[in-house]
Write an enzyme that holds these catalytic residues in place. Structure first.
Site, PDB file in Angstrom:
ATOM      1  N   PHE A 109      33.200  53.004   3.012  1.00  0.00           N
ATOM      2  CA  PHE A 109      33.439  53.382   1.619  1.00  0.00           C
ATOM      3  C   PHE A 109      33.083  52.187   0.722  1.00  0.00           C
ATOM      4  O   PHE A 109      33.459  51.054   1.014  1.00  0.00           O
ATOM      5  CB  PHE A 109      34.910  53.775   1.431  1.00  0.00           C
ATOM      6  CG  PHE A 109      35.159  54.405   0.102  1.00  0.00           C
ATOM      7  CD1 PHE A 109      34.830  55.737  -0.120  1.00  0.00           C
ATOM      8  CD2 PHE A 109      35.703  53.677  -0.937  1.00  0.00           C
ATOM      9  CE1 PHE A 109      35.043  56.322  -1.355  1.00  0.00           C
ATOM     10  CE2 PHE A 109      35.923  54.252  -2.179  1.00  0.00           C
ATOM     11  CZ  PHE A 109      35.587  55.581  -2.385  1.00  0.00           C
TER      12      PHE A 109
ATOM     13  N   ASP B 132      40.987  50.357   7.491  1.00  0.00           N
ATOM     14  CA  ASP B 132      41.239  51.202   6.319  1.00  0.00           C
ATOM     15  C   ASP B 132      41.548  52.599   6.862  1.00  0.00           C
ATOM     16  O   ASP B 132      40.691  53.232   7.501  1.00  0.00           O
ATOM     17  CB  ASP B 132      39.982  51.211   5.433  1.00  0.00           C
ATOM     18  CG  ASP B 132      40.143  52.119   4.211  1.00  0.00           C
ATOM     19  OD1 ASP B 132      41.033  52.978   4.211  1.00  0.00           O
ATOM     20  OD2 ASP B 132      39.346  51.967   3.264  1.00  0.00           O
TER      21      ASP B 132
ATOM     22  N   TYR C 278      47.197  59.356  -1.666  1.00  0.00           N
ATOM     23  CA  TYR C 278      46.869  60.585  -2.414  1.00  0.00           C
ATOM     24  C   TYR C 278      46.040  61.593  -1.643  1.00  0.00           C
ATOM     25  O   TYR C 278      45.723  62.650  -2.156  1.00  0.00           O
ATOM     26  CB  TYR C 278      46.187  60.256  -3.751  1.00  0.00           C
ATOM     27  CG  TYR C 278      45.041  59.270  -3.680  1.00  0.00           C
ATOM     28  CD1 TYR C 278      43.795  59.642  -3.201  1.00  0.00           C
ATOM     29  CD2 TYR C 278      45.224  57.954  -4.111  1.00  0.00           C
ATOM     30  CE1 TYR C 278      42.758  58.732  -3.147  1.00  0.00           C
ATOM     31  CE2 TYR C 278      44.186  57.029  -4.054  1.00  0.00           C
ATOM     32  CZ  TYR C 278      42.958  57.428  -3.575  1.00  0.00           C
ATOM     33  OH  TYR C 278      41.938  56.520  -3.514  1.00  0.00           O
ATOM     34  N   LYS C 279      45.685  61.267  -0.386  1.00  0.00           N
ATOM     35  CA  LYS C 279      44.874  62.224   0.374  1.00  0.00           C
ATOM     36  C   LYS C 279      45.806  63.103   1.220  1.00  0.00           C
ATOM     37  O   LYS C 279      46.482  63.960   0.686  1.00  0.00           O
ATOM     38  CB  LYS C 279      43.839  61.490   1.220  1.00  0.00           C
ATOM     39  CG  LYS C 279      42.838  60.680   0.372  1.00  0.00           C
ATOM     40  CD  LYS C 279      41.846  59.967   1.270  1.00  0.00           C
ATOM     41  CE  LYS C 279      41.002  58.957   0.528  1.00  0.00           C
ATOM     42  NZ  LYS C 279      39.992  59.577  -0.333  1.00  0.00           N
TER      43      LYS C 279
ATOM     44  N   ARG D 206      31.340  67.893   1.717  1.00  0.00           N
ATOM     45  CA  ARG D 206      32.516  67.608   2.565  1.00  0.00           C
ATOM     46  C   ARG D 206      33.538  68.750   2.470  1.00  0.00           C
ATOM     47  O   ARG D 206      33.834  69.241   1.392  1.00  0.00           O
ATOM     48  CB  ARG D 206      33.208  66.322   2.101  1.00  0.00           C
ATOM     49  CG  ARG D 206      32.350  65.096   2.162  1.00  0.00           C
ATOM     50  CD  ARG D 206      33.186  63.831   1.990  1.00  0.00           C
ATOM     51  NE  ARG D 206      34.067  63.865   0.830  1.00  0.00           N
ATOM     52  CZ  ARG D 206      34.916  62.891   0.518  1.00  0.00           C
ATOM     53  NH1 ARG D 206      35.030  61.827   1.307  1.00  0.00           N
ATOM     54  NH2 ARG D 206      35.664  62.967  -0.554  1.00  0.00           N
TER      55      ARG D 206
HETATM   56  C1  LIG Z   1      37.961  54.998   2.941  1.00  0.00           C
HETATM   57  C2  LIG Z   1      38.423  54.744   1.558  1.00  0.00           C
HETATM   58  N1  LIG Z   1      38.874  53.530   1.232  1.00  0.00           N
HETATM   59  C3  LIG Z   1      39.281  53.249  -0.027  1.00  0.00           C
HETATM   60  C4  LIG Z   1      39.244  54.206  -1.016  1.00  0.00           C
HETATM   61  C5  LIG Z   1      39.600  53.876  -2.433  1.00  0.00           C
HETATM   62  O1  LIG Z   1      40.876  53.475  -2.558  1.00  0.00           O
HETATM   63  P1  LIG Z   1      41.534  53.134  -3.975  1.00  0.00           P
HETATM   64  O2  LIG Z   1      40.727  53.790  -5.036  1.00  0.00           O
HETATM   65  O3  LIG Z   1      42.904  53.729  -3.867  1.00  0.00           O
HETATM   66  O4  LIG Z   1      41.558  51.674  -4.101  1.00  0.00           O
HETATM   67  C6  LIG Z   1      38.812  55.496  -0.707  1.00  0.00           C
HETATM   68  C7  LIG Z   1      38.789  56.536  -1.749  1.00  0.00           C
HETATM   69  O5  LIG Z   1      38.514  57.669  -1.562  1.00  0.00           O
HETATM   70  C8  LIG Z   1      38.375  55.759   0.599  1.00  0.00           C
HETATM   71  O6  LIG Z   1      37.905  56.962   0.927  1.00  0.00           O
END
Ligand SMILES: Cc1ncc(COP(=O)(O)O)c(C=O)c1O
Length: 429
Positions: A134, A203, A228-229, A388
């Site tokens: 990501f 992560d 939030y997921k 997705r």
């Molecule tokens: C794998 C992954 N890491 C990090 C994040 C982003 O995290 P945040 O915006 O809460 O910092 C996301 C967002 O969808 C994600 O899918």
């Protein structure tokens, strides 16, 4: 192997009837008639959250005001909610704290991991990660590598294990890839990394609440993830941090703030980090969001008497397998490919379809028909576009999968996705 028997709506209805978890959907305030397959991006609203957040607003904030930090237990929320998350991580009570967002927490743990690795062996100069991680993870790694004068090496997933060596300081990976839905075997990666003295940072944004996790067995050193997921904590819900207890007290995290101080209300001018995971807090906790996240966690933990994460995982894989079987039977002919592994041990809780072009418009046309998935643009190396579909096992049913595929076929057969209104890109895709 593709399933050769033609799957029918009746088959899917029978699967829903036999699903021991089907009553859990009643916990959520989902819009009537919508097939929601985007819980891998933003989880559904637990009905209980409405009353709990309203109570916190009107009574605790409105009437209790500042006294609610003590009386309503606001100050303990980062830990009490963290303890609930620990149950989903194979971690022990007191090992997890909720704070900030995933990006910020990644910054904290990566920084500590880099300091630890280099202090032990200054010749370790490489941070290793996956090219299609990501983007926020990649940006944070790039920024920290610049600061610490380390080299960031980005590889394709299958090349990573072979590159582990005594030159590598930290291996930072997303457990389930946000594009493909492919999942690493944490235990074998952790073992391989530790065999050559490399620290691991995970992560878990697409894993927590979707797959059973065991950070200790997986030999993880640090982990972060979002609320939030699949945890249904609401838009912008705070994130969590876990560090192996043997690491927590060794270094300061870089965002040393007063909520991570050993005595925040002593207001001392010098920083004395709290022991344990508490030091990974920085500033004041987002109380209303923590209360919503607490409700989201309850919506997951309520499955414990029904088999907990193992049962949720079984259902999640049954849902994604059904989607893949229907893909073979009905979607291949419309020019879609499959980005997600067919091997269920290598996938998270989403299935991603590939498409050379038109993916955004197709998803928009599907949303207009009440089936919500999302779209990720092609990567910089000319990867395909990604559509997705996330299968949150708490509230997605087998019939939902059938309807989603059926509607997708109609969108393609009718050519409706080519209408100009579907081409206009909005900010969030
Ligand atoms: C794998 C992954 N890491 C990090 C994040 C982003 O995290 P945040 O915006 O809460 O910092 C996301 C967002 O969808 C994600 O899918």
């Amino acid at each position: 192997m593709a399933n050769t028997l033609r799957i029918t709506l009746d088959d899917c209805q029978a699967l829903d009837q036999a699903d021991p978890l089907r009553a859990l959907r009643e916990q959520f305030a989902l819009p009537q008639g919508m097939v929601y397959l985007d819980g891998n991006s933003l989880g559904a609203l637990p009905k209980a959250a409405k009353a709990r957040v309203q109570h916190a607003l009107v009574e605790q904030w409105g009437q209790g005001l500042i006294g609610s930090w003590n009386k309503a237990g606001w100050a303990q929320l980062p830990h009490s909610v963290g303890d609930k998350i620990a149950r989903l991580l194979g971690a022990r009570p007191g090992e997890v704290v909720v704070a900030d967002n995933t990006s910020v927490n990644l910054y904290k743990v990566l920084s500590v991991a880099m300091q630890m690795a280099v202090a032990e062996n200054p010749t370790r100069r490489v941070v290793l990660s996956e090219r299609l991680s990501f983007p926020t993870d990649l940006y944070i790694m790039e920024s920290l590598c610049r600061q610490h004068k380390l080299e960031l090496q980005l590889l394709d997933a299958p090349e990573i294990i072979a590159q582990l060596s005594d030159e590598v300081a930290v291996l930072a990976l997303t457990h389930v890839n946000y594009r493909s839905g492919e999942m690493y075997d944490m235990a074998s990666v952790g073992k391989a990394a530790h065999a050559v003295g490399v620290l691991t940072v995970w992560d878990l944004a697409h894993s927590i609440g979707a797959v059973a996790l065991d950070l200790h067995r997986g030999e993880a050193d640090f982990a972060v993830g979002c609320g939030y997921k699949y945890l249904n904590g609401g838009p912008g819900a705070p994130a969590f941090v876990w560090a192996h207890p043997r690491h927590t007290d060794r270094f300061w995290q870089p965002l040393a703030g007063w909520w991570g101080h050993a005595e925040p209300f002593a207001f001392k001018p010098d920083y004395q980090p709290a022991s344990g995971i508490t030091r990974f807090q920085s500033g004041t906790p987002p109380v209303l969001s923590l209360i919503a996240l607490d409700c989201g966690l309850d919506s997951v933990l309520v499955a414990e008497p029904l088999g907990g994460m193992a049962a949720l995982r079984t259902k999640s894989l049954a849902l994604s397998s059904l989607f893949i079987d229907l893909f073979d039977q009905r979607l291949v002919e419309h020019g879609f490919g499959l980005a997600t592994p067919r091997d269920s041990s290598r996938r998270g809780s989403q299935v991603s379809l590939t498409r050379a072009e038109g993916g955004y418009a197709i998803v928009q046309a599907l949303i207009e028909r009440g089936v919500v998935g999302d779209f990720r643009a092609a990567g910089q190396k000319g990867e395909d576009e990604i559509l997705r579909f996330g299968f949150a096992p708490l509230y997605v049913g087998f019939t939902d999968i059938w309807h989603a595929v059926d509607q997708l076929c109609e969108v393609m057969q009718s050519g409706q996705w080519k209408a100009s209104r579907f081409a206009q890109r909005q900010l969030v895709t």
